[in-house]
Design a protein around this motif. Sequence first.
Motif, PDB file in Angstrom:
ATOM      1  N   ALA A   1      12.765  -8.829 -62.898  1.00  0.00           N
ATOM      2  CA  ALA A   1      12.946  -8.908 -61.444  1.00  0.00           C
ATOM      3  C   ALA A   1      13.301  -7.553 -60.853  1.00  0.00           C
ATOM      4  CB  ALA A   1      14.032  -9.932 -61.108  1.00  0.00           C
ATOM      5  N   LEU A   2      14.090  -6.759 -61.571  1.00  0.00           N
ATOM      6  CA  LEU A   2      14.548  -5.468 -61.043  1.00  0.00           C
ATOM      7  C   LEU A   2      13.461  -4.401 -61.035  1.00  0.00           C
ATOM      8  CD1 LEU A   2      18.122  -5.429 -62.601  1.00  0.00           C
ATOM      9  CD2 LEU A   2      17.549  -5.532 -60.159  1.00  0.00           C
TER      10      LEU A   2
ATOM     11  N   ASP B   1      10.992  -4.909 -59.211  1.00  0.00           N
ATOM     12  CA  ASP B   1      10.482  -5.057 -57.849  1.00  0.00           C
ATOM     13  C   ASP B   1      11.567  -5.143 -56.782  1.00  0.00           C
ATOM     14  OD1 ASP B   1       7.744  -5.224 -58.733  1.00  0.00           O
ATOM     15  OD2 ASP B   1       8.184  -7.257 -59.410  1.00  0.00           O
ATOM     16  N   CYS B   2      12.837  -5.113 -57.215  1.00  0.00           N
ATOM     17  CA  CYS B   2      13.916  -5.198 -56.222  1.00  0.00           C
ATOM     18  C   CYS B   2      15.114  -4.388 -56.705  1.00  0.00           C
ATOM     19  CB  CYS B   2      14.315  -6.655 -55.962  1.00  0.00           C
ATOM     20  SG  CYS B   2      14.939  -7.511 -57.427  1.00  0.00           S
ATOM     21  N   ASP B   3      16.096  -4.209 -55.832  1.00  0.00           N
ATOM     22  CA  ASP B   3      17.252  -3.363 -56.155  1.00  0.00           C
ATOM     23  C   ASP B   3      18.439  -4.155 -56.683  1.00  0.00           C
ATOM     24  OD1 ASP B   3      15.911  -1.049 -55.418  1.00  0.00           O
ATOM     25  OD2 ASP B   3      16.556  -1.217 -53.319  1.00  0.00           O
ATOM     26  N   GLU B   4      18.404  -5.475 -56.571  1.00  0.00           N
ATOM     27  CA  GLU B   4      19.529  -6.283 -57.047  1.00  0.00           C
ATOM     28  C   GLU B   4      19.035  -7.677 -57.390  1.00  0.00           C
ATOM     29  OE1 GLU B   4      23.653  -7.742 -55.104  1.00  0.00           O
ATOM     30  OE2 GLU B   4      23.514  -5.569 -55.478  1.00  0.00           O
ATOM     31  N   PHE B   5      19.653  -8.261 -58.419  1.00  0.00           N
ATOM     32  CA  PHE B   5      19.241  -9.598 -58.861  1.00  0.00           C
ATOM     33  C   PHE B   5      20.478 -10.367 -59.290  1.00  0.00           C
ATOM     34  CE2 PHE B   5      17.790 -12.579 -62.185  1.00  0.00           C
ATOM     35  CZ  PHE B   5      16.827 -13.276 -61.469  1.00  0.00           C
TER      36      PHE B   5
ATOM     37  N   SER C   1      22.603  -4.670 -60.312  1.00  0.00           N
ATOM     38  CA  SER C   1      21.822  -3.750 -59.496  1.00  0.00           C
ATOM     39  C   SER C   1      20.848  -2.973 -60.373  1.00  0.00           C
ATOM     40  CB  SER C   1      22.740  -2.769 -58.766  1.00  0.00           C
ATOM     41  OG  SER C   1      23.327  -1.850 -59.690  1.00  0.00           O
TER      42      SER C   1
END
Length: 450
Positions: A347-348, A350-354, A370
Amino acid sequence: MFIGFDYGTANCSVASMSDGQPRLLSLEGDNFYIPSTICAPTRESVSEYLFRHFKISPSDAIGEQVLRRAIAFNREESIDLIKGDLAFGQAALDLYLEDPRDVYYVKSPKSFLGASGLHDIQVSFFEDLVCAMMANIKQKAEAQSEQEIRDTVIGRPINFHGRGGEIANQQAEKILLQAAKRAGFHNIEFQFEPVAAGLEYESTLTEDKTVLVVDIGGGTTDCSLIDMGPTWRGMSNRTASLLAHSGQRVGGNDLDIYLAFKQLMTSFGSTSKSLSGIDMPLTQFWNPIAINNVEAQRDFYSRENLKALKLLKKEAQSPEKLDRLLRMYQETLGYSVVRKAEEAKIALADCDEFRVKMDLVSELVEVDISLDQMIDAIETPKAKMVDLVKEAVAQSAKKPDVIFMTGGSARSPVLRQAVESQLPNVPIVSGNYFGSVTAGLARWAETCFK
């Protein structure tokens, strides 16, 4: 009929050749890739099931001893194996997650094959595990192709294990060879996985190039520097084109384990202290998630360790966290926690936090991770991967024209940037992250068996 067989740490896949092109075969429903997992009612069920329902006999006296012990144990426990009791792939994972306590589950047995200090009984049991998985895959592939598959080229890493050197490689390859023979393959060859991936990339080249193949798989990272292109394509002897190899048992699984250790095991007490102010012993938080280490798993889940865990909880400043560690022991939750770390890693990208959500049977534990925390957590395995890139280039003293990155973890922007930093201005290309090795193995099988 012949196939290329990628017996991978994370997934397995096979491919045949059709009209000069590799064609992956479906192994689990419509999926080309089957997770490298196996689940059984008991550990002993694997050997008995192989004999009873696959009709595959042991290969030697040690194997016969393992089988006799397995049958005796299952009879004593009133376990009567029926067809379907052995599960593979996603079905195995689903069965494990349904109730971890009541099944025997193994992920990535390939990680154990080169382990040092294995007794003959352990080696024989690992052969049974691999053979059962190979026999299942062979049956699925034959059902789809409607042909008997007699010959195969099996991929192997440069080095199976971080320690043990060539002895470990020989041990692992022998287990794979014996398992493949018992599964029904007649002619068996091996090829380095990065070389196989390179062969698939070579099929796209219109001019000769020096290619650095970086294959970051689930269990190992392997690099090969190869002269490739029209001059070499189709040659049965590629020795002169193979310029350098490097490899180590560090891969996607290690990224997951380090992320789990740094960010998730704090919820189980890894950074807490005892009442006397002493730090909790780190091995108690590393061993349950070190799913690619036989010794670590054995030590954590031993009966003796249960007493140690209860004592840690009694003496802890945060007993509620150590209670979770006890539940991890009792419910065999190590695989589940590592799987949650893998979800976060993916997931990280494509994003900055999970937010990770861990279901610990009677409690839901949530942890926010993060991107920066993940990058920090995986620094050790990342550095080892980068060192392998440097080693391969240093061996040949020849700079590559292009870098071909493959393997599931090669999708990570963090790892791609790390490789790029070592060889700036050298273009990085990618093909099928999961299928390049399998396709290349099929191409090499055509060279070997045509």
